[in-house]
Structures are given as C-alpha cells and as structure tokens.
Write a protein that holds these residues in place. Structure first.
Motif, PDB file in Angstrom:
ATOM      1  N   GLU A 105       0.249 -16.016 -48.774  1.00 17.05           N
ATOM      2  CA  GLU A 105      -1.175 -16.697 -48.999  1.00 17.05           C
ATOM      3  C   GLU A 105      -1.125 -17.920 -48.277  1.00 17.05           C
ATOM      4  N   ILE A 106       0.202 -18.708 -48.086  1.00 16.83           N
ATOM      5  CA  ILE A 106      -0.077 -19.754 -47.285  1.00 16.83           C
ATOM      6  C   ILE A 106      -0.372 -19.571 -45.800  1.00 16.83           C
ATOM      7  N   ALA A 107       0.263 -18.620 -45.516  1.00 14.01           N
ATOM      8  CA  ALA A 107       0.204 -18.143 -43.910  1.00 14.01           C
ATOM      9  C   ALA A 107      -1.295 -17.667 -43.801  1.00 14.01           C
ATOM     10  N   ASP A 108      -1.739 -16.993 -44.629  1.00 18.21           N
ATOM     11  CA  ASP A 108      -3.199 -16.258 -44.563  1.00 18.21           C
ATOM     12  C   ASP A 108      -4.075 -17.367 -44.558  1.00 18.21           C
ATOM     13  N   THR A 109      -3.908 -18.359 -45.438  1.00 23.98           N
ATOM     14  CA  THR A 109      -4.860 -19.490 -45.713  1.00 23.98           C
ATOM     15  C   THR A 109      -4.672 -20.462 -44.498  1.00 23.98           C
ATOM     16  N   ALA A 110      -3.697 -20.649 -43.919  1.00 26.46           N
ATOM     17  CA  ALA A 110      -3.663 -21.347 -42.755  1.00 26.46           C
ATOM     18  C   ALA A 110      -4.282 -20.956 -41.323  1.00 26.46           C
ATOM     19  N   ALA A 111      -3.791 -19.379 -41.469  1.00 28.93           N
ATOM     20  CA  ALA A 111      -4.633 -18.633 -40.209  1.00 28.93           C
ATOM     21  C   ALA A 111      -6.111 -18.902 -40.266  1.00 28.93           C
ATOM     22  N   ALA A 112      -6.712 -18.524 -41.555  1.00 28.69           N
ATOM     23  CA  ALA A 112      -8.025 -18.587 -41.689  1.00 28.69           C
ATOM     24  C   ALA A 112      -8.784 -19.778 -41.397  1.00 28.69           C
ATOM     25  N   GLN A 113      -7.922 -21.026 -41.607  1.00 26.27           N
ATOM     26  CA  GLN A 113      -8.485 -22.580 -41.462  1.00 26.27           C
ATOM     27  C   GLN A 113      -8.361 -22.837 -40.153  1.00 26.27           C
ATOM     28  N   VAL A 114      -7.542 -22.311 -39.517  1.00 21.29           N
ATOM     29  CA  VAL A 114      -7.448 -22.767 -37.888  1.00 21.29           C
ATOM     30  C   VAL A 114      -8.441 -21.814 -37.425  1.00 21.29           C
ATOM     31  N   ARG A 115      -8.709 -20.493 -37.649  1.00 23.35           N
ATOM     32  CA  ARG A 115      -9.670 -19.901 -36.982  1.00 23.35           C
ATOM     33  C   ARG A 115     -11.038 -20.260 -37.072  1.00 23.35           C
ATOM     34  N   ASP A 116     -11.315 -21.050 -38.243  1.00 27.24           N
ATOM     35  CA  ASP A 116     -12.642 -21.518 -38.647  1.00 27.24           C
ATOM     36  C   ASP A 116     -12.932 -22.895 -38.089  1.00 27.24           C
ATOM     37  N   THR A 117     -11.718 -23.505 -38.235  1.00 19.88           N
ATOM     38  CA  THR A 117     -12.104 -25.111 -37.470  1.00 19.88           C
ATOM     39  C   THR A 117     -11.955 -25.274 -36.009  1.00 19.88           C
ATOM     40  N   GLY A 118     -10.920 -24.307 -35.578  1.00 26.69           N
ATOM     41  CA  GLY A 118     -10.236 -24.589 -34.349  1.00 26.69           C
ATOM     42  C   GLY A 118      -9.078 -25.757 -34.002  1.00 26.69           C
ATOM     43  N   GLN A 119      -8.893 -26.321 -35.495  1.00 27.33           N
ATOM     44  CA  GLN A 119      -7.912 -27.349 -35.539  1.00 27.33           C
ATOM     45  C   GLN A 119      -6.464 -26.757 -35.761  1.00 27.33           C
ATOM     46  N   GLU A 120      -5.604 -27.417 -35.640  1.00 26.39           N
ATOM     47  CA  GLU A 120      -4.182 -26.992 -35.737  1.00 26.39           C
ATOM     48  C   GLU A 120      -4.173 -27.687 -37.235  1.00 26.39           C
ATOM     49  N   ILE A 121      -3.265 -27.025 -38.090  1.00 27.78           N
ATOM     50  CA  ILE A 121      -3.035 -27.153 -39.584  1.00 27.78           C
ATOM     51  C   ILE A 121      -1.369 -27.337 -39.595  1.00 27.78           C
ATOM     52  N   GLU A 122      -1.056 -28.384 -40.203  1.00 24.04           N
ATOM     53  CA  GLU A 122       0.479 -28.593 -40.541  1.00 24.04           C
ATOM     54  C   GLU A 122       0.677 -28.294 -42.032  1.00 24.04           C
ATOM     55  N   VAL A 123       1.428 -27.394 -42.200  1.00 23.80           N
ATOM     56  CA  VAL A 123       1.986 -27.019 -43.588  1.00 23.80           C
ATOM     57  C   VAL A 123       3.297 -27.623 -43.986  1.00 23.80           C
TER      58      VAL A 123
END
Length: 162
Positions: A105-123
C-alpha cells in the motif's frame, strides 16, 4: 532442505527459551514473499505467549523481530556450505504478512502521488529490508525509479519520475 528447516526451528526455540519465552517454532516449509526470493518461514507459536510477550518480540515498528530474523540469517548460515545456506523469515502472529500488505500500500500510494504531482516522494521510517521490498515492488515500473537517501538511522526511500 529439511535439515535447514530443522536447524532453524531448533535454533529459534533455543533462543526463545533463553529469552524466558519457551514456545514452539514451526515451519510451513518454503513460502515466497517476494517474486525473486524464496525463504524458509519459521513461525513462532503463540500458544504459550502472552500478548505482552508477543508485542515485545515484535518490538516497535518490528525492530525486535527484524533483529531476530537478522540473527537467524547470520548465525544459521555461518560455517555452512553454500548449498546448505538459505534465507529465513521469522513470522509471529501474522506480523510479516500484515506488514507485507502495508508495504504494498505504501508503494502504491507513493507511486500514485509521484505520478499525480510529478514531485519526488520521501518515505521515512522503513528498515533496510522494507526499503528493499519497496524497491523490488517498483523496479519494473517504466516511469518511476527508487533510491535510498541519507544515512542510517535516518535513511529514506525516495520515489521519483524516471
């Protein structure tokens, strides 16, 4: 392989006895938790453990069960021939299976957020093994890349566009 399973079960039961929590260890043989690696699962029996003991064995964010697993993988492979060596996964009260789903779920959420915003995500707040699992989950993505950044204990997983 049966020798490796029995060696693992005996080692785990001895460790738990030394910790003052004598209980049984069982094995479901070999189970795949990631697509690229098989592991011998050693399950700590909960019948003789209190809920406090179970929590203590798991530890905050799984640190204790991760440490037990690290010891198992190090000590049980020490001085073994390469064909007798293998990977061990220590399971207790469904923790590994539940955490695996959380990491997906963390991976899916991070991937979706990066695709939506174009910004990198730190987990943050992942163990090295958990970071490796998320790297593995996203490794075949054509539009994303993952990396680890920083120094332990503050190392973070970064998901960004390729």
């Amino acid at each position: 392989m049966e020798d490796r399973i029995e060696r693992g079960k005996q080692w785990l039961e001895n460790l738990l006895t030394l910790m003052g929590m004598p209980t049984t260890a069982t094995s479901e043989g070999f189970a795949t938790i990631t697509e690229d690696r098989e592991s011998c699962w050693l399950n700590i029996g909960i019948d003789h453990l209190t809920s406090e003991q179970i929590q203590l064995l798991i530890g905050e964010r799984g640190k204790n069960i991760d440490a037990i697993q690290y010891l198992a993988n190090t000590l049980l492979n020490l001085l073994q021939s390469s064909e007798s060596q293998g990977s061990y996964t220590i399971e207790l009260d469904g923790y590994r299976v539940t955490r695996y789903q959380e990491l997906l779920e963390i991976a899916d959420t991070a991937a979706a957020q990066v695709r939506d915003t174009g910004q990198e995500i730190e987990v943050p707040d992942l163990s090295s093994a958990e970071r490796k699992q998320i790297h593995s989950f996203l490794q075949n993505s054509t539009d994303l890349v993952t990396e680890s950044r920083g120094q332990e204990p503050d190392r973070k997983l970064v998901v960004k566009l390729r």
